[in-house]
Design a protein around this motif. Sequence first.
Motif, PDB file in Angstrom:
ATOM      1  N   GLU A  35       0.824  -1.219   0.000  1.00 49.37           N
ATOM      2  CA  GLU A  35       0.000   0.000   0.000  1.00 49.37           C
ATOM      3  C   GLU A  35       0.856   1.267   0.000  1.00 49.37           C
ATOM      4  O   GLU A  35       1.691   1.470   0.884  1.00 49.37           O
ATOM      5  CB  GLU A  35      -0.916   0.004   1.225  1.00 49.37           C
ATOM      6  N   PHE A  36       0.658   2.132  -1.016  1.00 49.19           N
ATOM      7  CA  PHE A  36       1.233   3.478  -1.006  1.00 49.19           C
ATOM      8  C   PHE A  36       0.413   4.358  -0.069  1.00 49.19           C
ATOM      9  O   PHE A  36      -0.792   4.154   0.104  1.00 49.19           O
ATOM     10  CB  PHE A  36       1.180   4.096  -2.402  1.00 49.19           C
ATOM     11  N   ASP A  37       1.067   5.376   0.523  1.00 47.39           N
ATOM     12  CA  ASP A  37       0.298   6.365   1.278  1.00 47.39           C
ATOM     13  C   ASP A  37      -0.272   7.392   0.305  1.00 47.39           C
ATOM     14  O   ASP A  37      -0.047   7.318  -0.909  1.00 47.39           O
ATOM     15  CB  ASP A  37       1.154   7.008   2.376  1.00 47.39           C
ATOM     16  N   SER A  38      -1.020   8.365   0.813  1.00 45.22           N
ATOM     17  CA  SER A  38      -1.728   9.315  -0.049  1.00 45.22           C
ATOM     18  C   SER A  38      -0.799  10.245  -0.815  1.00 45.22           C
ATOM     19  O   SER A  38      -1.203  10.851  -1.813  1.00 45.22           O
ATOM     20  CB  SER A  38      -2.714  10.152   0.781  1.00 45.22           C
ATOM     21  N   THR A  39       0.437  10.394  -0.369  1.00 45.21           N
ATOM     22  CA  THR A  39       1.398  11.250  -1.066  1.00 45.21           C
ATOM     23  C   THR A  39       2.273  10.467  -2.026  1.00 45.21           C
ATOM     24  O   THR A  39       2.864  11.043  -2.935  1.00 45.21           O
ATOM     25  CB  THR A  39       2.313  11.966  -0.053  1.00 45.21           C
ATOM     26  N   GLY A  40       2.381   9.156  -1.814  1.00 42.59           N
ATOM     27  CA  GLY A  40       3.279   8.345  -2.614  1.00 42.59           C
ATOM     28  C   GLY A  40       4.714   8.387  -2.132  1.00 42.59           C
ATOM     29  O   GLY A  40       5.590   7.734  -2.703  1.00 42.59           O
ATOM     30  N   ASP A  41       4.981   9.157  -1.072  1.00 42.71           N
ATOM     31  CA  ASP A  41       6.348   9.245  -0.546  1.00 42.71           C
ATOM     32  C   ASP A  41       6.707   8.048   0.324  1.00 42.71           C
ATOM     33  O   ASP A  41       7.888   7.824   0.604  1.00 42.71           O
ATOM     34  CB  ASP A  41       6.521  10.529   0.272  1.00 42.71           C
TER      35      ASP A  41
END
Length: 450
Positions: A35-41
Motif C-alpha cells: 500500500e502506497f500512502d496518499s502522497t506516494g512518498d
Amino acid sequence: MAAADQDNGWRFAQCFGDKGDVEDVTEADIISAVEFDSTGDFLATGDKGGRIVLFERSEGKKGCEYKFYTEFQSHEPEFDYLKSLEIEEKINKIRWCRRQNAGHFLLSTNDKTIKLWKIFEKPLKVVSETNLLVDATPALGGNLTRSSLKMPRLIHHDTMIAAVPRKIYQNAHAYHINSISVNSDGETFLSADDLRINLWNLNVSDQSFNVVDIKPVNMEELTEVITAAEFHPSQCNLFVYSSSKGTIKLNDMRQAALCDKHSKLFEEEEDPANKSFFSEIISSTSDLKFSRDGRYILSRDYLTLKIWDLNMENKPVKTINIHDQLKSKLCDLYENDCIFDKFECTFSGDGKSVLTGSYNNYFHVYDLQSESDTVLQADKSAFKAKRVGSSKNKSPTTGTGANKSTPRNESINFADPADFSKKILHASWHPMENTVALAATNNLFLFQQS
C-alpha cells in the motif's frame, strides 16, 4: 540497479527482497499486503509473518526510487481458547490514515485484530561529559574553576524510527477480516469479515457499530459471503461491498443505521449456456476499488476485470478478460486450490488505467483510453520487466455505456505445465505518478512508466 527501457514506456525500477528461488522462501516471508500512502512518498508492505516494512522515497534521486525506512512486528500468532483455533499473524490489509503531524499513522489487520500504528522519528540524546575531562577534575590533578565548570547538557546523538500501537481494535469479528477502509472524514473506518461489516471511530477501540449483517438465522441457509468492502473516496456516507456471488452493493448510511437494504445493486446476468460447476467460484469478486473521483468501481473476479459506472447497475461498462486461457484448466485449478486465489485490482491515480495480477508473475496494465492491455512480467532472475504482449480493441460499441470485452492476445500463453506458485496477488499504484508496486512471493517490485 539499472533499469532497462521498454518500448511501451514501462520499465523495471527496483526490487527489494531475497532473490533466491521460490522453493527457498519461508512461508513467513511471503508478502501479503502492499500500500502506497496518499502522497506516494511512503510505501508499506506486510507479510505472512506479521511484519510491516516501510519504504521512503529517496530524495535527490532520478525517477521514483525508494529506500528502506523501518520494519516492525505488527501482529503475533495467537490462540483462541474458546474456539480452539490458531489465529495467524499474517497481515491481511494495510491502510494509511490521514497524516496529522510529523508522525505517520496506518491500520493493519490479521484475521481478528486491527491495530492503529504511529510511526515517528525519535531523537536520541546523550549527556555531555564536559566536567569529567582530566584537566578540569581535581581528583585527576586538574584545576576546577568557575569558567571550566559546566552544567551537563543533552546533545543530539542519533535519530531512531519508532513504531507504537496507539489503538487495538479487537473482539468484534467472529470470522476472518478481509477488508479495512478508512473514511474520507478521517475519523472512521470500516472492517469487513465474511458475514458482517463494522464501523469504527479511530479514537474508540472498545466499541464498533454493525452496519451490515448477512448472517442467516440458520447457517445452513447461507448462500453468499462478503469478500471486500470500501468507502467512497469523497462521500463519507457511502460504501460498497462485494460478495461471493459476484454482486456489488452500494449502501448509504444516511438511510438506516443497519444497511440491510442496499441503495444500488450492481450485477450482470449470467448466460445460462455458460453455467458450469465452477461458475459460482469464478464469479466471486475478490477485490474492488473506487476511482479517485468516485464515479466508477473496479472489480476483479477470477477470470476478468470489470468497470462499473455508479449510474448503471445492470452491467459493467467494460469487461477486461484476464484469464481466458485458463477456462480449459478450471478442473486442475480446482484440484490445486488455485481457483480460490484472490487477485487484487487498482485504478491509477488519474483513473485512466487499471492494474491487476496474474500467474507466472505476469501483471496487466490496461489503458482505458487506448483500450490497450499491456502484460509485463516481474522476472525475479533477471530483475527486469519483460513485455510479453499487448492487445488493442477497436471494435464498435452498441451505444453509450455498451459492454466492451477486450479479447486476449493469443501470443500470451502460460508455461505448460503452468507455474501457479508464481503469482501477483497484491499491488498498489502510486497516487500521483505512473509507478506501481507489486508483491511477487517475498519480493517487492517497482515498475514505472517514463
